[in-house]
Structure formats: structure tokens, C-alpha cells
Design an enzyme around this catalytic site. Structure first.
Site, PDB file in Angstrom:
ATOM      1  N   HIS A   1       3.605  -8.910   7.115  1.00  0.00           N
ATOM      2  CA  HIS A   1       4.444  -8.495   6.066  1.00  0.00           C
ATOM      3  C   HIS A   1       4.748  -6.704   5.917  1.00  0.00           C
ATOM      4  O   HIS A   1       5.663  -6.281   5.145  1.00  0.00           O
ATOM      5  CB  HIS A   1       3.944  -8.902   4.609  1.00  0.00           C
ATOM      6  CG  HIS A   1       2.796  -7.896   4.229  1.00  0.00           C
ATOM      7  ND1 HIS A   1       1.468  -7.809   4.584  1.00  0.00           N
ATOM      8  CD2 HIS A   1       2.650  -6.953   3.204  1.00  0.00           C
ATOM      9  CE1 HIS A   1       0.854  -7.179   3.900  1.00  0.00           C
ATOM     10  NE2 HIS A   1       1.668  -6.139   3.152  1.00  0.00           N
ATOM     11  N   ASP A   2       3.886  -5.978   6.455  1.00  0.00           N
ATOM     12  CA  ASP A   2       4.024  -4.605   6.643  1.00  0.00           C
ATOM     13  C   ASP A   2       4.354  -4.095   7.991  1.00  0.00           C
ATOM     14  O   ASP A   2       4.174  -2.578   8.313  1.00  0.00           O
ATOM     15  CB  ASP A   2       3.294  -3.596   6.049  1.00  0.00           C
ATOM     16  CG  ASP A   2       3.208  -3.782   4.422  1.00  0.00           C
ATOM     17  OD1 ASP A   2       4.431  -3.742   3.912  1.00  0.00           O
ATOM     18  OD2 ASP A   2       2.316  -3.565   3.495  1.00  0.00           O
TER      19      ASP A   2
ATOM     20  N   ASP B   1      -0.651  -8.970  -1.856  1.00  0.00           N
ATOM     21  CA  ASP B   1      -0.364  -7.707  -1.651  1.00  0.00           C
ATOM     22  C   ASP B   1      -0.820  -6.399  -2.411  1.00  0.00           C
ATOM     23  O   ASP B   1      -0.886  -5.326  -1.942  1.00  0.00           O
ATOM     24  CB  ASP B   1       1.204  -7.573  -1.675  1.00  0.00           C
ATOM     25  CG  ASP B   1       1.795  -6.513  -0.879  1.00  0.00           C
ATOM     26  OD1 ASP B   1       1.046  -5.780   0.063  1.00  0.00           O
ATOM     27  OD2 ASP B   1       2.937  -6.185  -1.061  1.00  0.00           O
TER      28      ASP B   1
ATOM     29  N   HIS C   1      -0.073   1.991   3.870  1.00  0.00           N
ATOM     30  CA  HIS C   1       0.486   1.048   4.783  1.00  0.00           C
ATOM     31  C   HIS C   1       0.197   0.975   6.070  1.00  0.00           C
ATOM     32  O   HIS C   1       0.788   1.540   6.845  1.00  0.00           O
ATOM     33  CB  HIS C   1       2.029   1.051   4.420  1.00  0.00           C
ATOM     34  CG  HIS C   1       2.350   0.694   3.179  1.00  0.00           C
ATOM     35  ND1 HIS C   1       2.862   1.642   1.982  1.00  0.00           N
ATOM     36  CD2 HIS C   1       2.583  -0.457   2.424  1.00  0.00           C
ATOM     37  CE1 HIS C   1       3.279   1.054   0.895  1.00  0.00           C
ATOM     38  NE2 HIS C   1       3.086  -0.347   1.161  1.00  0.00           N
TER      39      HIS C   1
ATOM     40  N   HIS D   1      -4.762  -2.229   5.482  1.00  0.00           N
ATOM     41  CA  HIS D   1      -4.234  -2.722   4.366  1.00  0.00           C
ATOM     42  C   HIS D   1      -3.707  -4.233   4.514  1.00  0.00           C
ATOM     43  O   HIS D   1      -3.920  -5.278   3.817  1.00  0.00           O
ATOM     44  CB  HIS D   1      -2.969  -1.947   3.908  1.00  0.00           C
ATOM     45  CG  HIS D   1      -2.033  -2.775   2.912  1.00  0.00           C
ATOM     46  ND1 HIS D   1      -2.360  -3.191   1.883  1.00  0.00           N
ATOM     47  CD2 HIS D   1      -0.701  -3.149   3.272  1.00  0.00           C
ATOM     48  CE1 HIS D   1      -1.482  -3.781   1.094  1.00  0.00           C
ATOM     49  NE2 HIS D   1      -0.319  -3.801   1.917  1.00  0.00           N
TER      50      HIS D   1
END
Length: 702
Positions: free
Chosen positions: A483-484, A602, A443, A447
Site C-alpha cells: 500500500h505504500d 493504516d 512512510h 510502517h
């Protein structure tokens, strides 16, 4: 022992300059230790006055461990001539501790020259001491990230870029500046390529040494003086078009026509004023009329070139090579303008003309800057391919894949122009988002760049056109980018079990995803990063809702529910010939499609080319093992597949595909047949894991 001349010598009255620095600094004598001086930041952290700091008896109050630490510092600094680097927790106020990086170096403190009362012991003689600098790691990491980013832009830029002090000393310049100017850049006055007679009287030293003389008043001389008058405040800028002399390799000189953009900035460490100078060759973008050196450029060219030159502080255009396209278009506009006036057009600019010369990185024959830019551009040209290799992009961007790719796809979809986005603030936002990702094995920013690229392909050629309008496309790319954000490398279950702050803040509901959204939107709220500030409020609210729904959908706890809704709410309607969804599907159906798209993206490494998929699987396994290591250290039950002493993710891929991945992709491909290639690629990787599983079992049987 180190050369004593290398020890920093500081006069006592000069210490006051360190009060402006954002780090804690103090000067302490060797054993027995005695406080001599501290800057304002050090006093703030200690919560004491300068007098209280001086009166502290370190020999009496120090613990045995601290005394041993001073002894070791003395041996390293004074005896061995080394610099000591330590990391520790220090008090910041009454009930708060912060992580700091401490640098201890030898220093000689010299008595005052101004006659004021000296703080030095004895008769005001020189004192050997220790200079202690404590950088809060939060500040240091931001500075390091900013330095890395700015260095990348500076080194890769085909434009000559220089930084000067205000007294005429060059701080640094990039290879393009060395190639263009050679030895002429070493004096500030040579920013404009002036000769000796033109430089007369520009500083006090010249006036004193030259005696009586007549100043040669030239266009370059006047421009130089105007520049120094204009740069009176931080952030002030000056721009001028001038002829610049360039010395060729054969010793001859030629003249090229240059746009010079100068901006006053502040050194982030010393706070001293500096000048950033950017040069742009506009020889082929101007027409010469009458007197040599007088340039007449269209208003559009003037505006756009200045924007490109000044954007080194924030824009990724130079890094991406977008300036090539711009310069070609600018030349075409000028040719049209000249034709309309009956003038003969200038020679056109080729891509080779505008991408810079082959500027070597070093004398050892490293790859040229031009080759590097072409390598990056070649990599980005493949961003429309499902088989994109994000690790190649990571290499070509020197570790900045997310901001480069995000900028690229925003340009590809023409989102900046269509939604009137603030491109400078967009770059600031992307920089902040990239720097906020930790260096986890899986993560991480690479990524996220991979997910952005998969989302780009999904929205471009995945068959989603009926459900995805322009605002949905912007929301999809923005959600992928966010998103991360700031992921710690731990899953939601771990955060909840350990009562992490993220779990407390989210009431145990998707703590990771909730934090990613909230923290990223806080960045977007900052004035320098709010690239949406021109967008109508209602449209911003609609965009924000879509982004939130998508990021929350990446929680694996929502996986089966979303797969079920795709079957019942989307697939059944698409299979029913009597159910015409129409050209304007309901908002709920659009949201579901976007949620499904980001879930597919994802876990996009599952349909990556084999080598890339294997690399991501091994990274995920290592990250999960690291969580298991923490669980062991905390006497917790080790989570499934997270014990590095047992088989991990790479040993269970077939089962994961069968029970988690395949149900999602089968219904997705049924809804959007254009994505069939993804399921085919997943099956290819699945067959690899099955054959490996069979081989491992056979080996165990032997």
C-alpha cells in the site's frame, strides 16, 4: 602520505576484464589530464568510440570548474594518498542525465607483456593515473540492498555456508561454518573433509609437486570430482550425502553425516564463477546399514532437505527458524518409517539440536546466533497481539521487518500451501517490495510492516469472518504489503501542485496510491517474482481487483466517504434484525469491509502502546516538516501543520482524533465489537495528548 604499496597496479592487457562490469570505468593521467582507457559502459554513456575517447583533449575542453576538480583530485590522490568519493549528474545519451557515485583512486598502469602495441605515452613506461569508477545510484542501491539481505541470511543461518572460487580459495563463510569445520574449510577440497592422500592430484600444483603417486579412490574423492564435473554452467548444482570428519576441541576426531549442496554462481561484481556450498547435519535423520557412511533417506526427506539448503539464495525459512519445525517433523516421519520396517528409531531432534550451537558473533562475547534466532522467533510469536511492537521487529531483523513479517503471516494462515503459491518467487517479491521503500521518517518499510501486522490481527480476530474468505484474507495481506510502495514522503496535494509524474500519470486522482499499486504489480509481473503464476486467471483477476480497491481506499481524501458508507451500507444492515446478510454477503459489502479494515490498519499506531504511538507521531511530524521545508525552498505556500517553525502534528493530535479518527473507529467497533480494544487504546493515547495540551497551555499562561 599513504603507503605507495597500497596503490593498485594494473597491467594494460588486464583492463579488458573491466568491460564486463555494470559500472562506468576509465583511466586518466594526472595534470595535464589525458584519457588512457575506458570500458564499454563508459563509452556507451559518453556516446563515443574508443578512438574518439582517446583523442579528446581534456586540457582544452575542460571548464574552469573541471580543471579545479582535477587539481583537487591530484592533491587528494597522489599527494595525500586518499580515495575521492563524489556524487554528481552525468549525461547518459543525448537528453538524459543520471545520478552517479564517482570513486577516484590512484592506480599505476603498467605496460603490456604480450608484445602488443601499448597505449601508454612515451616508451611504454609505467604511468601514474587516476582510475574513475562511476556507479549509477540506481544500480548501486539495488546491489547494496541485495548485499544487506544476503549478509543477513548468511550471518544468521544456523547452517554452515561457504563461498569458494573455482581454484580453491575461500571467499567467505558464516560463523556456523567456522564452528563446524574450524581450520578445515580453508581449502576447496576440504568441502568434503578429505585427507592429504585423498587430495592428491586435484589440481595442477599438487600433480607437479607430488611426482609419482597412487590416487586413493574414496567416496569423498569421487564425490568431489563429480561435483566439479557437474558445476560446468552458471546455475548448475550438485548434491551428495557424505560422512565428514570433524575435529573436536580436545583434539579427537568424530564423524558426522552431512548433506552437501553445491551451486555454481557468478560474482555480481567481477563476473567470475564461484561455488556456494551449504552443509546440513543429517546424522539424526538417517539410519546406518552396513558400510559406514552409506545413507538411506526417504524420498520426502531428500527432497525437502535439498530445498531448505538451496534456499539460502532466496528463502527466509532459515532466518525465521522454520527449519526447526521442519527437522522435528522430518525426524518423526523417519521414526515412523523405521518402525514400520522393524528398525530401531534414531534419537529424536530437539529444538536445541537443530537451531545450531551457540555461535559467538565475535570474541568480545556478543549475543550468540542461537539467541538472535530465539529473539526473532520470540518477537514473531507476539505478532498475533494488538500491542505488537514493530520497532522490536525492526531491530531483531536487522532492518528487514516487512519481508520477515509478511513471510511469517503467510505461513501462519497457510496461504502458500492453500493457494499453491511459489514460495521462492514469493520471497523474491517480498525482497523487492521491502527494498523499494525509501528511508522516510514515517512512510517506510517499518510502517508497512506495522500495517501488515494490524491487518493480520484484524483478519484473524477482528470479527470479520462472515465477510472475509480465504481469498479475501490473501488480498488483505497483499494490499497491506503493497500500500505504500516507493512512497516519496510527500502527500497527494503536493504531488498535484508540483505536477509530479505520479500526478500526471494518475490524472491527479490519488497519485500516491495509484503509483503504489501500479509499481508493486509491475514487480509481481516479473517472472522471478510472480508467486501467483499457478493461480487460475479468474482468481488472479478477482484478487487484483480487491487489492486495488483496498489500496485506493487508503487515500485520506476517501476517508469520510468510506466512513459514511460503513454507516449506511454496513452498520444499518447489521442493526436491522430483519436484514439477514447470510453466510455469503454480496461482493460490494465484502469490498467495503476490506476497505475499512485497511484504513483502520493504516493508522494503527493510534492504538499502539503509548511509547510506540509517540514514536510514530514524532516520525510523522518530521516527515511533514520535511515536505514543508521543500515547499519553502520552492516558494510555495507551506501546507497545514508542515511548517517546522510552528506547532506540528504532535500539537494537534486531540483534534485529529476527534474529527477524523473517532468517527471511523466508533462505526467500526459498532460493526465489529471484537475490535473494542482498539477504541479503548485510542482513548488512552487521546487522554495523554489532552493532558499534555492542558499542561502546555498552563505553561504558556505562566
Amino acid at each position: 602520505m599513504a603507503d605507495p604499496r597500497a596503490v593498485k597496479r594494473v597491467r594494460e592487457e588486464d583492463l579488458v576484464a573491466w568491460d564486463t562490469l555494470p559500472l562506468s570505468m576509465s583511466v586518466v593521467t594526472y595534470a595535464p589530464p589525458r584519457n588512457l582507457w575506458a570500458n564499454i559502459k563508459r563509452l556507451e554513456i559518453s556516446g563515443c568510440t574508443f578512438e574518439e575517447f582517446l583523442s579528446t583533449d581534456l586540457a582544452r575542453t575542460a571548464t574552469e570548474a573541471e580543471k579545479e576538480q582535477w587539481k583537487n583530485r591530484h592533491q587528494a590522490l597522489e599527494v595525500r594518498g586518499e580515495t575521492v568519493l563524489e556524487r554528481s549528474l552525468v549525461a547518459d545519451g543525448v537528453d538524459k542525465q543520471i545520478s552517479v557515485e564517482t570513486v577516484c583512486s590512484a592506480v599505476v598502469l603498467m605496460p603490456r607483456k604480450d608484445g602488443e602495441l601499448s597505449l601508454l605515452p612515451g616508451n611504454g613506461e609505467e604511468v601514474k593515473a587516476v582510475m574513475i569508477q562511476q556507479w549509477p545510484l540506481e544500480i548501486k542501491s539495488k546491489l547494496d540492498a541485495n548485499t544487506k539481505y544476503m549478509t543477513t541470511l548468511l550471518e544468521c543461518s544456523p547452517y554452515p555456508l561457504c563461498f569458494f572460487t573455482f581454484d580453491g580459495h575461500l571467499i567467505t563463510c558464516n560463523p556456523a561454518a567456522v564452528e563446524v569445520f574450524g581450520n578445515t574449510i580453508w581449502l576447496q577440497s576440504d568441502i568434503f573433509g578429505m585427507g592429504e592422500r585423498e587430495r592428491r592430484g586435484l589440481n595442477t600444483a599438487n600433480v607437479a609437486a607430488a611426482g609419482s603417486f597412487q590416487i586413493e579412490r574414496t567416496e569423498r574423492r569421487t564425490a568431489y570430482e563429480n561435483m566439479m564435473d557437474a558445476l560446468s554452467e552458471v546455475g548448475s548444482a550438485f548434491s551428495v550425502d557424505l560422512p565428514i570428519r570433524k575435529q573436536m576441541e580436545d583434539g579427537t576426531e568424530t564423524t558426522w553425516y552431512c548433506r552437501v549442496y553445491a551451486e555454481r554462481q557468478k560474482d555480481p561484481v567481477t563476473s567470475e564463477p564461484i561455488i556456494m556450498v551449504s552443509h546440513q547435519d543429517v546424522t539424526n535423520l538417517r539410519k546406518v546399514e552396513g558400510e559406514l557412511g552409506r545413507m538411506q533417506m526417504s524420498e520426502m526427506t531428500n527432497k525437502e532437505l535439498r530445498k531448505h539448503d538451496s534456499d539460502v539464495a532466496g528463502s527466509l525459512l532459515v532466518l525465521l527458524g522454520e527449519d526447526w519445525k521442519y527437522l522435528n517433523e522430518s525426524q518423526e516421519n523417519m521414526v515412523e518409517e523405521e518402525d514400520s520396517r522393524g528398525a530401531s528409531p534414531s534419537s529424536s531432534l530437539s529444538e536445541e539440536d537443530t537451531s545450531g550451537q551457540d555461535i559467538a558473533v565475535d570474541a568480545g562475547g556478543s549475543v550468540s546466533r542461537t539467541v538472535q534466532l530465539h529473539g526473532l522467533r520470540s518477537c514473531l510469536d507476539k505478532a498475533d497481539d494488538w500491542a505488537f511492537d514493530v520497532f522490536e521487529l525492526e531491530h531483531e531483523t536487522d532492518g528487514l521487518p516487512l519481508q520477515v513479517l509478511s513471510w511469517h503471516v503467510f505461513l501462519q494462515h497457510n496461504l502458500i500451501e492453500e493457494f499453491n503459491l511459489d514460495h521462492v518467487k514469493l520471497v523474491n517479491f517480498l525482497r523487492q517490495i521491502e527494498s523499494g521503500h525509501l528511508e522516510n521518517p514515517y512512510h517506510n518499510a517499518t510502517h508497512v510492516a506495522d500495517v501488515v501486522q494490524s491487518m493480520h490481527c484484524m483478519l484473524s480476530k477482528g470479527g470479520l469472518n462472515k465477510f472475509v474468505g480465504r481469498l479475501e484474507l490473501l488480498a488483505g495481506l497483499l494490499a497491506a504489503c503493497m500500500h505504500d510502495f516507493e512512497h516519496k514522503g510527500f502527500n497527494n496535494d503536493f504531488l498535484i501542485k508540483t505536477q509530479d509524474d505520479w500526478a500526471i500519470d494518475s490524472n491527479d486522482k490519488s497519485p500516491n496510491e495509484t503509483h503504489h499499486i501500479a509499481s508493486a504489480f509491475r514487480i509481481l509481473r516479473q517472472p522471478e517474482c510472480n508467486f501467483l503464476h499457478r493461480m487460475p486467471a479468474a482468481q488472479q483477476a478477482q484478487l487484483r481487483k480487491m487489492v486495488i480497491d483496498m489500496v485506493l481506499a487508503t487515500d485520506m481524501a476517501e476517508h469520510m466517504a468510506i466512513v459514511s458508507k460503513l454507516k449506511s451500507d454496513l452498520l444499518k444492515r447489521l442493526e436491522n434484525p430483519d436484514d439477514e446478510i447470510g453466510d455469503d454477503p454480496p461482493e460490494a459489502l465484502k469490498a467495503l469491509v476490506l476497505q475499512g479494515a485497511i484504513k483502520v490498519a493504516d493508522i494503527g499506531h493510534l492504538y499502539a502502546v503509548h511509547e510506540v504511538h509517540i514514536a510514530w507521531s514524532e516520525r510523522l511530524e518530521e516527515e511533514m516538516w520535511r515536505q514543508g521545508d521543500v515547499e519553502k525552498e520552492s516558494n510555495m505556500k507551506v501546507s497545514f501543520l508542515m511548517d517546522r517553525d510552528k506547532p506540528g502534528v504532535t500539537k494537534s493530535q486531540p483534534g485529529f482524533v476527534d474529527f477524523v479518527v473517532r468517527p471511523l473507529f466508533e462505526v467500526w467497533v459498532a460493526c465489529f465489537p471484537e475490535c473494542r480494544v482498539l477504541l479503548d487504546r485510542i482513548n488512552d493515547n487521546y487522554n495523554y495528548w489532552k493532558s499534555k495540551e492542558a499542561a502546555d497551555k498552563a505553561a504558556e499562561g505562566v
